[in-house]
Design an enzyme around this catalytic site. Structure first.
Site, PDB file in Angstrom:
ATOM      1  N   HIS A  28       3.838   4.036  12.340  1.00  0.00           N
ATOM      2  CA  HIS A  28       2.885   4.791  12.877  1.00  0.00           C
ATOM      3  C   HIS A  28       3.311   5.746  13.825  1.00  0.00           C
ATOM      4  O   HIS A  28       2.913   6.634  14.557  1.00  0.00           O
ATOM      5  CB  HIS A  28       1.609   4.224  13.509  1.00  0.00           C
ATOM      6  CG  HIS A  28       0.755   3.414  12.340  1.00  0.00           C
ATOM      7  ND1 HIS A  28      -0.431   3.137  12.618  1.00  0.00           N
ATOM      8  CD2 HIS A  28       1.102   3.066  11.020  1.00  0.00           C
ATOM      9  CE1 HIS A  28      -0.887   2.567  11.507  1.00  0.00           C
ATOM     10  NE2 HIS A  28      -0.001   2.429  10.613  1.00  0.00           N
TER      11      HIS A  28
ATOM     12  N   ASP B  82      -0.554   4.459   0.928  1.00  0.00           N
ATOM     13  CA  ASP B  82      -0.989   5.502   1.562  1.00  0.00           C
ATOM     14  C   ASP B  82      -0.212   5.505   2.871  1.00  0.00           C
ATOM     15  O   ASP B  82       0.443   4.187   3.349  1.00  0.00           O
ATOM     16  CB  ASP B  82      -2.427   5.465   1.885  1.00  0.00           C
ATOM     17  CG  ASP B  82      -2.765   3.987   2.380  1.00  0.00           C
ATOM     18  OD1 ASP B  82      -2.522   2.871   1.761  1.00  0.00           O
ATOM     19  OD2 ASP B  82      -3.472   4.102   3.597  1.00  0.00           O
TER      20      ASP B  82
ATOM     21  N   GLU C 175      -5.119   1.364   2.682  1.00  0.00           N
ATOM     22  CA  GLU C 175      -4.757   0.460   3.721  1.00  0.00           C
ATOM     23  C   GLU C 175      -5.244   0.697   5.033  1.00  0.00           C
ATOM     24  O   GLU C 175      -5.739   0.170   5.805  1.00  0.00           O
ATOM     25  CB  GLU C 175      -3.487  -0.386   3.340  1.00  0.00           C
ATOM     26  CG  GLU C 175      -3.466  -1.561   4.147  1.00  0.00           C
ATOM     27  CD  GLU C 175      -2.968  -1.616   5.646  1.00  0.00           C
ATOM     28  OE1 GLU C 175      -2.964  -2.572   6.462  1.00  0.00           O
ATOM     29  OE2 GLU C 175      -2.349  -0.473   6.016  1.00  0.00           O
ATOM     30  N   GLU C 176      -4.676   2.147   5.473  1.00  0.00           N
ATOM     31  CA  GLU C 176      -4.557   2.604   6.578  1.00  0.00           C
ATOM     32  C   GLU C 176      -6.071   3.170   7.204  1.00  0.00           C
ATOM     33  O   GLU C 176      -6.247   3.426   8.256  1.00  0.00           O
ATOM     34  CB  GLU C 176      -3.837   3.758   6.926  1.00  0.00           C
ATOM     35  CG  GLU C 176      -2.488   3.502   6.511  1.00  0.00           C
ATOM     36  CD  GLU C 176      -1.476   2.718   7.625  1.00  0.00           C
ATOM     37  OE1 GLU C 176      -2.186   2.260   8.418  1.00  0.00           O
ATOM     38  OE2 GLU C 176      -0.374   2.169   7.501  1.00  0.00           O
TER      39      GLU C 176
ATOM     40  N   HIS D 295       0.789  -1.124   0.002  1.00  0.00           N
ATOM     41  CA  HIS D 295      -0.138   0.001   0.029  1.00  0.00           C
ATOM     42  C   HIS D 295       0.772   1.365   0.030  1.00  0.00           C
ATOM     43  O   HIS D 295       1.959   1.153   0.613  1.00  0.00           O
ATOM     44  CB  HIS D 295      -0.893  -0.013   1.298  1.00  0.00           C
ATOM     45  CG  HIS D 295      -0.531   0.252   2.372  1.00  0.00           C
ATOM     46  ND1 HIS D 295      -0.319   1.299   3.131  1.00  0.00           N
ATOM     47  CD2 HIS D 295       0.037  -0.800   3.491  1.00  0.00           C
ATOM     48  CE1 HIS D 295       0.395   1.220   4.247  1.00  0.00           C
ATOM     49  NE2 HIS D 295       0.608  -0.265   4.572  1.00  0.00           N
TER      50      HIS D 295
ATOM     51  N   ASP E  94       6.296   1.226   6.514  1.00  0.00           N
ATOM     52  CA  ASP E  94       5.132   0.864   6.288  1.00  0.00           C
ATOM     53  C   ASP E  94       4.543   1.985   5.409  1.00  0.00           C
ATOM     54  O   ASP E  94       3.801   2.988   5.958  1.00  0.00           O
ATOM     55  CB  ASP E  94       4.226   1.038   7.912  1.00  0.00           C
ATOM     56  CG  ASP E  94       2.932   0.725   7.919  1.00  0.00           C
ATOM     57  OD1 ASP E  94       2.579   0.107   6.934  1.00  0.00           O
ATOM     58  OD2 ASP E  94       2.163   1.317   8.776  1.00  0.00           O
TER      59      ASP E  94
ATOM     60  N   ASP F  77       4.263  -6.050   4.921  1.00  0.00           N
ATOM     61  CA  ASP F  77       3.563  -5.186   5.752  1.00  0.00           C
ATOM     62  C   ASP F  77       3.391  -5.435   7.128  1.00  0.00           C
ATOM     63  O   ASP F  77       2.560  -5.159   7.967  1.00  0.00           O
ATOM     64  CB  ASP F  77       2.150  -4.810   5.088  1.00  0.00           C
ATOM     65  CG  ASP F  77       1.630  -3.464   5.743  1.00  0.00           C
ATOM     66  OD1 ASP F  77       2.557  -2.722   6.257  1.00  0.00           O
ATOM     67  OD2 ASP F  77       0.483  -3.238   5.703  1.00  0.00           O
TER      68      ASP F  77
END
Length: 462
Positions: free
Chosen positions: A435, A85, A148-149, A83, A114, A172
């Site tokens: 994150h 995003d 995805e987030e 992903h 990520d 991931d």
């Protein structure tokens, strides 16, 4: 065929491509015409397709909701699911979050681990196989997801238009191969405030904090009205509890600021929840009686700093996947109502209905309602599954680590289709920086995972 040598020859190119894609801020935003997830994500997606074409792959754009790059022949497809995003960057970075700067052998930036760094690794793993001339019986396809987030609308749309790969992995999560992922439940705790204030205590007018359900919030603030200064209360509380709180007073109006530590919502113990620590402090004050103070008391009794849902009736655990994980991600409280958004990772042998029933029982007579907004059921493959076995063989070859496959609390694209699992990119013992501020991928790890993914794709497609 020497895939490792080819990847070494592409080392500078891999590093440069990773830096370039990190510079593209790809946080989900309001949709625009032809850009379902906002302009920034769309630009990053166009960049990925353009890079894929330059590397010699056939590309396909599915109505700007996502797409893929592929090579090879055959009816069956081996997929690598990535992903583009990222979650919002948050605050207090040592290096700029969208610069891709290299310091001490590490590339820093939001998305390095990520999942943009691994996406670039996947692309160059494919290039190494393609240029090696290896004989394959299947196509190899990298699929680019764009949200995805938050919501997975991108991959859902993609799979409504394109057949899913026969087997796949997503870079991931972490190594070794992951044969189970906990269920993910996102919901709001909601309460309307009818009886607001019934005495002259401290009045809470507003609490606001957090960015996403799947992030431990690193900031929260409350607006309160108090006849007396709260500075000494705060200083004493901070000293006793070793938390970071600040106060701004202007007459009887006060702003209390709470600073925590961001972390992935599946690992709340790695962070410090700014929302929870602020509400615990407010509960220590002489609050005005009413629905708002009642909610604050319920929060402290049923949530507090509990990571495992025990106080709120859902502290489930099982042998394959361990404890349920409970993360408060967002709060929006005003004088009329409150909405607190929570992300739960529940064990693979439980259902989201069991989780909700446990919480409903614990919240009886509180007037706090549970509003479910999203659920993804757990996935579980036996350790002797073909995909798990092949990935484990490759992992052990490169690392010498004889660890068994694992289960995780994170949710990856693996749960979107059959015969798919998460595989890397984080090695055992490495810090989980997804994150969080100062997210990075070490250059040597970037090259190493590219080699691992090249061998894994070859083994699955030969």
């Amino acid at each position: 065929m020497n895939l490792e040598q080819k990847i070494e020859e592409m080392r500078d190119e891999i590093i440069k491509s990773t830096q370039e894609i990190i510079k593209l801020k790809s946080v989900k935003d309001a949709p625009k015409e032809g850009m379902p997830f906002g302009k920034d994500i769309h630009q990053c997606f166009m960049h990925a397709l353009d890079l894929s074409q330059k590397l010699g792959f056939k590309t396909k754009n599915i109505d700007n909701y996502g797409g893929h790059a592929e090579f090879g022949d055959g009816e069956e497809v081996v997929g690598i699911l990535v992903h583009l995003d990222v979650v919002p960057e948050g605050d207090n970075w040592t290096y700029p979050p969208y610069a891709g700067e290299i310091h001490d052998g590490k590339i820093f930036g939001r998305g390095t681990i990520d999942d943009k760094g691994p996406a670039i690794a996947g692309l160059y793993a494919m290039k190494a196989i393609k240029e090696s001339g290896a004989k394959l019986s299947k196509k190899i396809r990298i699929i680019f997801g764009l949200d995805e987030e938050s919501g997975w609308e991108s991959l859902k749309y993609y799979l409504s238009k394109e057949k899913a790969p026969n087997i796949a992995f997503t870079p991931d999560a972490e190594f070794p191969a992951i044969h189970g992922e906990k269920g993910i439940l996102v919901f709001d705790l909601v309460k309307e405030f009818n009886s607001k204030y019934t005495d002259n205590g401290i009045k809470v007018l507003k609490i606001k904090g957090g960015n996403r359900p799947n992030m431990v919030p690193d900031y929260c603030e409350a607006y309160v009205v108090s006849k007396n200064s709260l500075k000494r209360n705060l200083e004493a509380y901070v000293k006793e509890n070793k938390v970071k709180l600040e106060i701004e007073e202007n007459g009887d109006k006060t702003i209390i600021k709470s600073y925590g530590v961001s972390a992935h919502g599946s690992l709340p113990e790695k962070g410090q929840n700014a929302i929870s620590q602020l509400i615990l402090f407010l509960n220590s004050l002489d609050l005005a009686e009413g629905d708002i103070s009642d909610f604050i008391k319920v929060y402290c009794e049923k949530i507090g700093m509990d990571f495992y849902g025990k106080s709120i009736g859902c502290g489930f655990t099982d042998e394959p996947s361990g404890n349920l994980i409970f993360n408060v991600g967002i709060i929006d409280l005003n004088e009329n109502s409150v909405k607190t958004t929570i992300n739960i990772r529940y064990p693979v042998t439980y259902t989201h209905r069991q989780v909700c029933e446990g919480m409903k029982k614990a919240l009886e007579n509180t007037s706090v309602r549970i509003v479910v907004t999203e659920n993804m059921d757990p996935i579980y493959l036996p350790k002797d599954h073909e995909v798990i076995q092949k990935l484990m063989e490759v992992y052990r070859e490169f690392t010498g680590d004889d660890s068994e496959p694992i289960t995780i609390g994170g949710g990856t694209y693996a749960r979107s289709m059959e015969n798919a699992v998460a595989f890397g990119p984080l090695f055992p013992g490495q810090p989980e920086l997804a994150h969080q501020k100062d997210e990075f991928i070490a250059v040597e790890d970037l090259i190493k995972i590219t080699k691992i993914y090249a061998k894994a794709l070859y083994e699955l497609a030969k």
